[in-house]
Each structure stands twice: as C-alpha cells, then as structure tokens.
Design a protein around this motif. Structure first.
Motif: not given
Ligand code: ADP
Length: 501
Positions: A95, A102, A122, A125-126, A172, A176, A200, A204
């Motif tokens: 990711l 993304l 982003v 989400s990571i 996203l 996630a 996204t 994914m």
C-alpha cells in the motif's frame, strides 16, 4: 511514496494512471458473467472515468462459493497467525509503495482533495492494516475458572465468509478498516465498494495477491446497493456483513439477515453529532477553527461530522460570526491542487440532496448566515459552498437528518441541562464534543451524552487504537482497536472432562 506533493508529481502520476475496472474472484480479474457494466463518473468534472463491471447475483453466487471453498480448505483460515501476520504486513508495505497511485485513484473517483487522500487516507489505511498484522500473533485464548476436574477452553475462531459493504467518503480507508481485521483473523472476504468509488477496492485485490494471500480469500465485487449489495447481504452462505453507510441501508441489512440465515451484522450508520460549546470554554479562536474543520473537512462527507453546533447563548453571536469568517477560508477548489481545502461532492445526486436540505432549512425558518450555493459549475463537476445556518431549532430537518455535506446548523442553549437535552435529542449517537474549562461539567456531559465517541475540548482526536462506532441508530459493533476483532471472530467453548484417577 514521495515526501511532499508537488503539481509535477501529481501530473506525472495522473498521466501514468491506469484505472482498474473488473471484479476479482478466485485470484483473477474478470467481467461479470452477464457482461454488465456501469459508468464510473468523476465528480471533479462530471466526465466518464471508465466502465466498471456491474456484479450481478450470478457473480455474487460465484464469489460466495469460492470464498466458502477457500475458507473450508483451511489454506488461510487454519494457517498460523505468524503467517497471516507476514502477508498482511507485506500488504501494508505494498500500500505504501503504491500510495501515490491509490491517492490519485481515490481523488479521481470521489473528488476529495489529493492532499486529503495522500496525507490522510493512504497513510491512515497503511497504519490500520499494519496494526492488525502486528496484533494477530499476540491475541491469546482463555481457560475458564471451572471446577478442578474439568477444563473449559474459550477459543476464538474466524467467523467464515465475510462481506464488507463500504461507502464512498473514504474509499480506501473504509475498506482498509474492514479488510485488515477481517483477513488477519482468517476469514474469507468479499468486498463491495460503493458504486461511486470502485477503483481502489479493485486495485487492492492485486496488491493482496502480490502480498501472498491465497487465491479466493479476498474477492471484490463492484456494483450497486440494490442488486449487488442486497444479493450479498441476503446470501445464505455468508456468515457476516460488516457495513458502513446510511442508517436507511443499515436497517435493510438487518432485515436481509433476518430474512436469510441470521448472519452477524456490524453497522456504522452515520450521525448528527452535537458540538457543545459552553461560554466558559478556553480559546474561542482555536475552537472555531476546529469546529469549522469538523464540519467542512472532507466536504462534510464524514459520519462523525460536527453538524450541530450547540452554543451557549451569551457567546452565540460571536461564535457564529467567527465560524462564518473561517468558512471563507474553506471554499471548494480544484481537488488536484494540493492547497485546496475542499474538493468536489461525490456525485450529482448527493449535490442535489445537500442543496435540497439547504432549501428545506430556509423554508423551515432557519437563517442562512453564509453559503447555500452550488459552486464551480463551469468545471462540469459538483461543488458546494460551506454553509452555516443560524437560528436552527433542533426539531428542524436540517438538525435531525444526516446531510453528509458542508452544512452546519447552529442551535443555542442557556443551561447545561438544556444543552444535554438538545445533544441527546437525535436518533443518532456516533460522536459528540463538549468544550468547557469546568472539569466537573465536562465529565458529567461526557457521561450523559449518548454517543460512542465523546471529545472533550477537542474534535479531532482519532487513533486506530481507540474503538469507533455508535450508540442508538448510529450502529452496532465497533471498527478499529482490538474490539473490531469481535466482529470477525466467534467464541467457542470446549469442555474437557478430566478423570483424576
Ligand atoms: P450513502 O448514502 O453514503 O451513499 P448508502 O448506505 O446508500 O450510503 O451506501 C453505502 C453502501 O451500501 C454502498 O456500498 C452501497 O452500494 C450499499 N448499499 C446501498 N443500498 C444497499 C442495499 N439495499 N443492500 C446492500 N447494500 C446497499
């Protein structure tokens, strides 16, 4: 991911972009069995991005059968937690590696600013995915304090085939939030993104495959609610639906569960959150800034948006005046410009809905202190001016219904008791804030407001270590923290009789 965004970096990423469009089942992209597609429009300019596979009930049946087979095979569900951890951490790494792409996909798809997608969605989400990767080999089971000649093991098992139905406001990130805990616990998952934001979610799938997730464990079905989402939520071989979206659809999902196999349902269904400002609060200017951001950030398309400003009468005029001034700094602009605060509204339907509420507010007798207009029409896209209503009564529609747009309703109160009554006079219970220097008042309000998250002297604290979810009609269950695991695990009690010879 590059450290900071520049216009050149964004332009280059846009040029190199290829937009994914197909459903993903059993480790492969393909069209719908019926070949149906839908038009995916960008709200930035109202233009077609691409034609996306419209998953039909036939595709749903296929995806559920694959998810079931994979789950029962044990290839993932019975794999060691340390193995699942490795795959999910690798996914988090991927990711990050593809973070710019993304972010660009989400901005293009739903019109939120590149600054928001790149610097908040982003990385958020990571972090979330990584956290669940890291937790799974640290979750222990229990042994109950039963009599000496027996042993009762309380173990946690994956629930089985999980469906995640997610909204478009944080495409996203909302995915996630479900994907991390659902997969790491060993389930097989089918993700249904919102029809406004499929890109996204589809991408994914490729990243999870690259991370080493076995085929069939993660499947993506782009499509709408009434056909794709309904078929999934009604399916007799789905064990759990984790949903984020409107209350109206949340109630339907509960109904589908009852009409089919009584599958477990987790719901996060939005709010109409009170932001209570007492006259004895500290630093009005900061509170104004935070309050404006809490309703105009992400175009107001946030389930925890501070949409009801409940302000003590002695400071009301000053506060509203300052919020109006602050709102002028938050005008919508080009979502590709890293300095824009607000971007586009997700689609024409949502834009019309927001404007409809504003008209309704005027008809009900509330006063427009600022805003109330559709903006940037020349772009072909959908933009709305930050709007503040004054003189709102809490029984008006604009104070009771979730607008999901940049519209603030200001309501006044005299006493703490009255503030509490107004704050709780709503069918929702997602979030609430209280601003005061009086610690006693702050604690009592926090205890008595019926909401899943209470912010005292802030509105912007958030961390994935803290559960998020609602009281009342804001939902059932929690996202984030180790409590989110409860949605995706079931408890088994195993009694062992011990013969003490
Ligand atoms: P919003 O009002 O924010 O668009 P919705 O609740 O309509 O929120 O949508 C959230 C998610 O629920 C989307 O993925 C949408 O496709 C899905 N959805 C909408 N209607 C249904 C339905 N009848 N059954 C299952 N899913 C649905």
């Amino acid at each position: 991911m590059p450290e900071a965004l520049t216009k050149e970096i964004i332009e280059k990423a846009k040029k190199n972009l290829s937009c994914p469009s197909q459903l993903f089942i059993d480790g492969k992209y393909s069209n719908s069995i019926t070949e149906k597609t839908f038009d995916n429009i960008s709200p930035i300019d109202g233009k077609l991005i691409n034609k996306v596979t419209f998953s039909q009930p036939e595709d749903v049946n296929k995806a559920v059968a694959v998810a079931r087979k994979t789950f029962e095979s044990g290839v993932w569900s019975r794999s060691a937690p340390a193995h699942r951890k490795k795959v999910i951490l690798k996914f988090a790494e991927l990711l990050k590696k593809n973070g710019l792409e993304l972010a660009v996909l989400d901005t293009l798809d739903v019109g939120k600013t590149i600054n928001d997608t790149y610097t908040a969605d982003v990385p958020g989400s990571i972090k979330n995915v990584r956290w669940y990767g890291e937790i799974i080999d640290k979750v222990y089971d229990d042994i109950a304090p039963t009599p000496y000649n027996s042993l009762a093991l309380i173990t946690k098992e994956p629930i089985g085939v999980v469906v995640a139905i997610v909204p478009w406001n944080y495409p996203l990130m909302m995915a996630a939030w479900k994907v991390g805990p659902a997969l790491v616990t060993g389930n097989s998952l089918i993700l249904k993104p919102a029809e406004q934001s499929p890109l996204t979610a589809i991408r994914m799938a490729e990243l999870l495959a690259e991370a080493g997730l076995p085929e069939g464990v993660f499947n993506v079905l782009p499509g709408d609610g009434p056909i794709t989402g309904k078929a999934l939520a009604l399916h007799n071989d789905v064990d759990c639906v984790a949903f984020t979206g409107s209350g109206e659809v949340g109630k339907k999902i509960l109904g589908y569960s009852g009409q089919s196999n009584m599958k477990r349902v987790q719901l996060e269904c939005g709010g109409k959150s009170p932001n209570v400002i007492f006259a004895d609060c500290e630093n009005l200017d900061t509170i104004v800034k935070v309050s404006a951001k809490a309703i105009f950030g992400n175009q107001g398309e946030v389930c925890t948006a501070a949409s009801r400003l409940i302000v003590q009468d002695s400071i009301k005029e000053e506060f509203v005046e300052k919020v109006v001034k602050e709102s002028k700094k938050m005008m919508p602009g080009d979502p590709w410009d890293p300095s824009s605060f607000m971007g586009a509204i997700v689609d024409k339907t949502q834009l019309d809905k927001i404007h409809g509420y504003v008209e309704q507010g005027k008809n009900e007798g509330a006063k427009v202190a600022t805003g109330g207009n559709i903006m940037l029409k020349n772009t072909g896209g959908y933009y709305y001016e930050p709007t503040v209503f004054d003189n709102v009564k809490n029984n008006m529609k604009i104070a009771q219904e979730e607008i999901f747009g940049p519209v603030l309703s200001s309501i006044t109160f005299k006493s703490a008791e009255e503030a509490l009554k107004i704050a709780n006079d709503t069918s929702y219970g997602l979030a609430a804030a209280v601003w005061t220097r009086d610690i006693n008042k702050a604690h009592l309000m926090a205890k008595r407001i019926k909401a899943g998250s209470i912010f005292v002297n802030n509105y912007d604290e958030a961390d994935l270590t803290v559960p998020a979810g609602g009281f009342k009609q804001s939902g059932i269950g929690r996202d984030n923290s180790y409590h989110a695991l409860d949605t995706y695990l079931q408890l088994k009690s195993t009694w062992i009789k011990l013969a003490d010879k």
